[in-house]
Design a protein around this motif. Structure first.
Motif, mmCIF file in Angstrom:
data_model
loop_
_atom_site.group_PDB
_atom_site.id
_atom_site.type_symbol
_atom_site.label_atom_id
_atom_site.label_comp_id
_atom_site.label_asym_id
_atom_site.label_seq_id
_atom_site.Cartn_x
_atom_site.Cartn_y
_atom_site.Cartn_z
ATOM 1 N N LEU A 148 0.844 -1.183 0.000
ATOM 2 C CA LEU A 148 0.000 0.000 0.000
ATOM 3 C C LEU A 148 0.885 1.239 0.000
ATOM 4 C CD1 LEU A 148 -2.541 -0.999 2.814
ATOM 5 C CD2 LEU A 148 -2.950 -1.089 0.360
ATOM 6 N N SER A 149 0.374 2.329 -0.590
ATOM 7 C CA SER A 149 1.126 3.577 -0.578
ATOM 8 C C SER A 149 0.163 4.754 -0.686
ATOM 9 C CB SER A 149 2.141 3.612 -1.730
ATOM 10 O OG SER A 149 3.058 4.683 -1.571
ATOM 11 N N ASP A 150 0.552 5.865 -0.078
ATOM 12 C CA ASP A 150 -0.253 7.087 -0.060
ATOM 13 C C ASP A 150 0.082 7.921 -1.295
ATOM 14 O OD1 ASP A 150 -1.334 9.605 0.331
ATOM 15 O OD2 ASP A 150 -0.732 9.744 2.430
ATOM 16 N N PRO A 151 -0.814 7.997 -2.287
ATOM 17 C CA PRO A 151 -0.494 8.735 -3.511
ATOM 18 C C PRO A 151 -0.447 10.244 -3.300
ATOM 19 C CG PRO A 151 -2.773 8.021 -3.578
ATOM 20 C CD PRO A 151 -2.173 7.402 -2.348
ATOM 21 N N HIS A 152 -1.219 10.759 -2.340
ATOM 22 C CA HIS A 152 -1.200 12.200 -2.090
ATOM 23 C C HIS A 152 0.160 12.631 -1.547
ATOM 24 C CE1 HIS A 152 -5.538 12.462 -2.808
ATOM 25 N NE2 HIS A 152 -5.653 11.362 -2.083
ATOM 26 N N ALA A 153 0.718 11.830 -0.640
ATOM 27 C CA ALA A 153 2.052 12.122 -0.122
ATOM 28 C C ALA A 153 3.092 11.984 -1.221
ATOM 29 C CB ALA A 153 2.379 11.191 1.044
ATOM 30 N N ALA A 154 2.930 10.979 -2.091
ATOM 31 C CA ALA A 154 3.876 10.790 -3.190
ATOM 32 C C ALA A 154 3.823 11.956 -4.164
ATOM 33 C CB ALA A 154 3.566 9.477 -3.919
ATOM 34 N N VAL A 155 2.622 12.430 -4.481
ATOM 35 C CA VAL A 155 2.475 13.571 -5.394
ATOM 36 C C VAL A 155 3.134 14.807 -4.810
ATOM 37 C CG1 VAL A 155 0.775 15.177 -6.349
ATOM 38 C CG2 VAL A 155 0.401 12.712 -6.549
ATOM 39 N N ALA A 156 3.024 14.993 -3.499
ATOM 40 C CA ALA A 156 3.599 16.168 -2.856
ATOM 41 C C ALA A 156 5.115 16.204 -2.978
ATOM 42 C CB ALA A 156 3.186 16.210 -1.383
ATOM 43 N N ASN A 178 -9.291 2.258 1.490
ATOM 44 C CA ASN A 178 -9.966 3.481 1.053
ATOM 45 C C ASN A 178 -9.235 3.996 -0.186
ATOM 46 O OD1 ASN A 178 -10.928 6.098 0.669
ATOM 47 N ND2 ASN A 178 -11.064 6.537 2.850
ATOM 48 N N GLN A 179 -9.874 3.912 -1.338
ATOM 49 C CA GLN A 179 -9.198 4.270 -2.595
ATOM 50 C C GLN A 179 -8.983 5.777 -2.745
ATOM 51 O OE1 GLN A 179 -9.034 1.116 -5.802
ATOM 52 N NE2 GLN A 179 -11.070 2.030 -6.085
ATOM 53 N N ARG A 180 -9.622 6.579 -1.913
ATOM 54 C CA ARG A 180 -9.350 8.016 -1.920
ATOM 55 C C ARG A 180 -8.085 8.350 -1.137
ATOM 56 N NH1 ARG A 180 -13.571 11.067 -3.840
ATOM 57 N NH2 ARG A 180 -15.541 9.924 -4.142
ATOM 58 N N ARG A 181 -7.609 7.396 -0.356
ATOM 59 C CA ARG A 181 -6.427 7.624 0.484
ATOM 60 C C ARG A 181 -5.192 6.858 0.014
ATOM 61 N NH1 ARG A 181 -7.422 9.329 5.783
ATOM 62 N NH2 ARG A 181 -9.145 10.815 5.800
ATOM 63 N N LEU A 182 -5.406 5.642 -0.489
ATOM 64 C CA LEU A 182 -4.274 4.757 -0.765
ATOM 65 C C LEU A 182 -4.438 4.035 -2.098
ATOM 66 C CD1 LEU A 182 -3.977 3.047 2.747
ATOM 67 C CD2 LEU A 182 -2.524 4.883 1.874
ATOM 68 N N LEU A 183 -3.300 3.688 -2.695
ATOM 69 C CA LEU A 183 -3.249 2.772 -3.822
ATOM 70 C C LEU A 183 -2.713 1.439 -3.305
ATOM 71 C CD1 LEU A 183 -1.749 5.085 -6.599
ATOM 72 C CD2 LEU A 183 -4.147 4.611 -6.118
#
Length: 299
Positions: free
Chosen positions: A160-168, A258-263
């Motif tokens: 699992l990984s947080d895409p919002h953190a990765a985008v930042a 939660n697909q809005r939070r994690l991939l």
């Protein structure tokens, strides 16, 4: 977040008389959800467990949970209808269970096929980070995986990984490219409850800070993208790997994402799958969830 089921709750759930579910179109019928919730509400420590589950999925810094249903799986058999009803009832405490695939039952089997594309969910190779139904205008809010059997050879941990953190962590130029509707992946036919096809789509919508990051690393190999857009997506894929967490699902573990939070994704299965009998290979069951009463069959 790994959530153990209290012993008193386990004991009560084993004999719980949950009826066979009914569907309203692609969605779990409201009558079934109400019956399941009523039956669960009478069991000890259910509300505390359900509250912990919901908080793990939605609170800041969260986005996933693993319900440890292993003892229930042993008592009832992991692929028995009674056990699946219990797992469905827990899912209904979070959101509305549904199947976007009319040709599949509510729970879809994800087994292991050695002759399948290795990068697919039923393949034996690395399953790169992605969100499910990425090209639908209304992707499932939650994707869930129930482990019936892990890889007997010891491979295939979930990632699992947080895409919002990765985008930042990306450059401004890469974020600008990812915000352009230049990406596409997969086919779109014979689907229910996931809106219309998005083709092309932006990885970053920008309209909703808590929205989806529409990403699948699989499009880097299976879609024709411009060099610049592909490079931006590749950078995001690398950041996702850098920020990943991994763990092994055990029999009865129920992963809700939660697909809005994690991939999510999966590391490769251990080599030697061809020698494992089909009946002994890794087996997961997949179920999707839609948040909110307004997102039921009418949507």
């Amino acid at each position: 977040m790994f959530i153990d089921i209290p012993t008193a709750l386990e004991d009560a759930l084993i004999g719980l008389p949950l009826p066979t579910w009914k569907l309203d179109g692609s969605f779990l019928a409201q009558s079934t959800m109400e019956r399941y919730r009523s039956e669960l509400a009478a069991t000890p420590q259910l509300e505390e467990t359900a509250t912990t589950l919901r908080h793990a999925l939605t609170e800041e810094g969260g986005g996933y949970a693993v319900l440890r249903l292993g003892n229930l799986a042993k008592a009832l058999s992991a692929d028995d209808d009674r056990f699946l009803r219990l797992a469905t009832a827990f899912a209904a405490e979070v959101a509305i269970p549904f199947s976007p695939f009319p040709r599949w039952p509510l729970w879809k089997d994800i087994g292991v096929k050695v002759d399948k594309d290795p990068g697919k969910s039923s393949g034996i190779g690395y399953n790169a980070f992605h969100m499910d139904l990425v090209n639908g205008s209304l992707p499932p809010d939650y994707t869930t995986l129930l482990c019936v059997r892990p890889d007997p050879l010891g491979g295939g941990p979930s990632i699992l990984s947080d895409p919002h953190a990765a985008v930042a962590r990306l450059s401004e130029n890469s974020r600008a490219l990812l915000a352009e509707p230049a990406y596409h992946y997969g086919t779109f036919f014979d689907l229910n409850g996931v809106g219309e096809e998005c083709k092309p789509f932006p990885v970053l919508d920008g309209s909703d800070p808590g929205g989806f990051v529409r990403f699948t690393a699989k499009m880097l190999k299976r879609s024709e993208l411009s060099r610049a857009h592909a490079e931006a997506a590749r950078e995001l894929a690398e950041e996702l790997v850098r920020g990943q967490v991994s763990f092994m699902l055990q029999p009865g573990d129920y992963l809700i994402v939660n697909q809005r939070r994690l991939l999510h994704g999966r590391e490769a299965l251990h080599s030697g799958q061809q020698a494992v009998p089909v009946a002994d290979r890794r087996l997961l069951l997949q179920l999707f969830l839609r948040a909110g009463a307004s997102s039921g069959p009418a949507a």
